[in-house]
Design an enzyme around this catalytic site. Structure first.
Site, PDB file in Angstrom:
ATOM      1  N   SER A   1       0.830  -1.201   0.000  1.00  0.00           N
ATOM      2  CA  SER A   1       0.000   0.000   0.000  1.00  0.00           C
ATOM      3  C   SER A   1       0.869   1.257   0.000  1.00  0.00           C
ATOM      4  O   SER A   1       0.343   2.366   0.044  1.00  0.00           O
ATOM      5  CB  SER A   1      -0.912   0.003   1.233  1.00  0.00           C
ATOM      6  OG  SER A   1      -1.770  -1.124   1.233  1.00  0.00           O
TER       7      SER A   1
ATOM      8  N   ASP B   1       9.816  -6.933   1.138  1.00  0.00           N
ATOM      9  CA  ASP B   1      10.137  -6.636   2.530  1.00  0.00           C
ATOM     10  C   ASP B   1      11.576  -6.153   2.555  1.00  0.00           C
ATOM     11  O   ASP B   1      12.461  -6.794   1.972  1.00  0.00           O
ATOM     12  CB  ASP B   1       9.965  -7.854   3.441  1.00  0.00           C
ATOM     13  CG  ASP B   1       9.943  -7.432   4.908  1.00  0.00           C
ATOM     14  OD1 ASP B   1       9.026  -6.679   5.286  1.00  0.00           O
ATOM     15  OD2 ASP B   1      10.831  -7.839   5.666  1.00  0.00           O
TER      16      ASP B   1
ATOM     17  N   GLY C   1      11.715   6.946   3.893  1.00  0.00           N
ATOM     18  CA  GLY C   1      12.306   6.072   4.898  1.00  0.00           C
ATOM     19  C   GLY C   1      13.593   6.653   5.462  1.00  0.00           C
ATOM     20  O   GLY C   1      13.661   7.809   5.875  1.00  0.00           O
ATOM     21  N   TYR C   2      14.638   5.837   5.457  1.00  0.00           N
ATOM     22  CA  TYR C   2      15.930   6.231   6.036  1.00  0.00           C
ATOM     23  C   TYR C   2      16.864   6.881   5.015  1.00  0.00           C
ATOM     24  O   TYR C   2      18.036   7.124   5.315  1.00  0.00           O
ATOM     25  CB  TYR C   2      16.612   5.006   6.648  1.00  0.00           C
ATOM     26  CG  TYR C   2      15.818   4.377   7.774  1.00  0.00           C
ATOM     27  CD1 TYR C   2      15.867   4.900   9.068  1.00  0.00           C
ATOM     28  CD2 TYR C   2      15.011   3.268   7.549  1.00  0.00           C
ATOM     29  CE1 TYR C   2      15.136   4.335  10.103  1.00  0.00           C
ATOM     30  CE2 TYR C   2      14.268   2.692   8.579  1.00  0.00           C
ATOM     31  CZ  TYR C   2      14.330   3.237   9.852  1.00  0.00           C
ATOM     32  OH  TYR C   2      13.604   2.672  10.873  1.00  0.00           O
TER      33      TYR C   2
ATOM     34  N   HIS D   1      18.836  -1.337  -3.391  1.00  0.00           N
ATOM     35  CA  HIS D   1      18.660  -2.732  -3.012  1.00  0.00           C
ATOM     36  C   HIS D   1      17.389  -3.313  -3.631  1.00  0.00           C
ATOM     37  O   HIS D   1      17.374  -4.457  -4.067  1.00  0.00           O
ATOM     38  CB  HIS D   1      18.596  -2.847  -1.487  1.00  0.00           C
ATOM     39  CG  HIS D   1      17.600  -1.936  -0.841  1.00  0.00           C
ATOM     40  ND1 HIS D   1      17.621  -0.570  -0.996  1.00  0.00           N
ATOM     41  CD2 HIS D   1      16.524  -2.201  -0.051  1.00  0.00           C
ATOM     42  CE1 HIS D   1      16.623  -0.030  -0.326  1.00  0.00           C
ATOM     43  NE2 HIS D   1      15.938  -0.988   0.256  1.00  0.00           N
TER      44      HIS D   1
END
Length: 206
Positions: free
Chosen positions: A8, A81, A161-162, A188
């Protein structure tokens, strides 16, 4: 034929659609988010690895589509993930990257930034991504890594994110300072998706 993304996260969906643009064109593949055809539901990510969590998600969406009789015979469910692993934190946050602070993306970033600052302001780190694939003939996975270092200062406004505190190996800019094209070329997730593409092309030929 449909490639249904078990995510999502609009940033991830857009990134995957960009990376698989040629695959979609060549194979006449429709790439869409699961929320476009199914009411989203909570998936318990209680696996002990990126691979386990990725496959938990792809299997859950596959089974939900099947139970509601809206799964097409050649549908492919793809999940992701991923997370960041910091050496000086013993690999944390790792599989808990998305819920590290239990307060959302900005809180996660700030918690890790503060921890890196306490460790001296820098540490080697890597991002890991696992792609999970579920189909009517089996379940598959592929990994990708991006190595570099984390710093205690947020830099840049691109990405998510980071990204503002991660500098990939060979660069002097954070991921958030790179353009989307530059990031996608080394990420990645890009590497994992490229590795998964071999599986997908095989599945699309069946």
């Amino acid at each position: 034929m449909r490639l249904i993304l078990a995510s999502s996260n609009r940033d991830k969906i857009r990134e995957i659609q960009e990376i698989y643009r040629d695959l979609a064109r060549d194979s006449k593949l429709e790439i869409l988010a699961w929320s476009e055809i199914l009411e989203p539901f909570e998936i318990d990510e209680n696996g002990k690895s990126f691979k386990e969590n990725a496959l938990l998600k792809s299997k859950a969406v596959f089974n939900a589509l099947k139970a509601q009789e809206i799964l097409e015979a050649r549908d492919i469910i793809l999940s992701d993930d991923s997370g960041i692993c910091v050496d000086l934190l013993g690999g944390k946050p790792g599989i808990h990257s998305a819920r590290y602070s239990r307060g959302g993306a900005e809180a996660n970033l700030e918690k890790l930034r503060q921890e890196v600052e306490k460790l001296g302001g820098i540490s080697n780190a890597h991002y890991c991504a696992c792609i999970g694939i579920s189909t009517s003939i089996g379940n598959y996975s592929a990994h990708g890594m991006m190595y570099g270092k984390v710093i205690a200062q947020k830099r840049g406004n691109n990405g998510f994110g980071y990204d503002p505190i991660f500098i990939p190996k060979g660069f002097d800019k954070t991921l958030a300072e790179l353009s989307s094209r530059e990031k996608n070329a080394i990420s990645h997730r890009k590497i994992a998706l490229e590795n998964a593409q071999y599986l997908l092309r095989s599945l699309l030929e069946k």
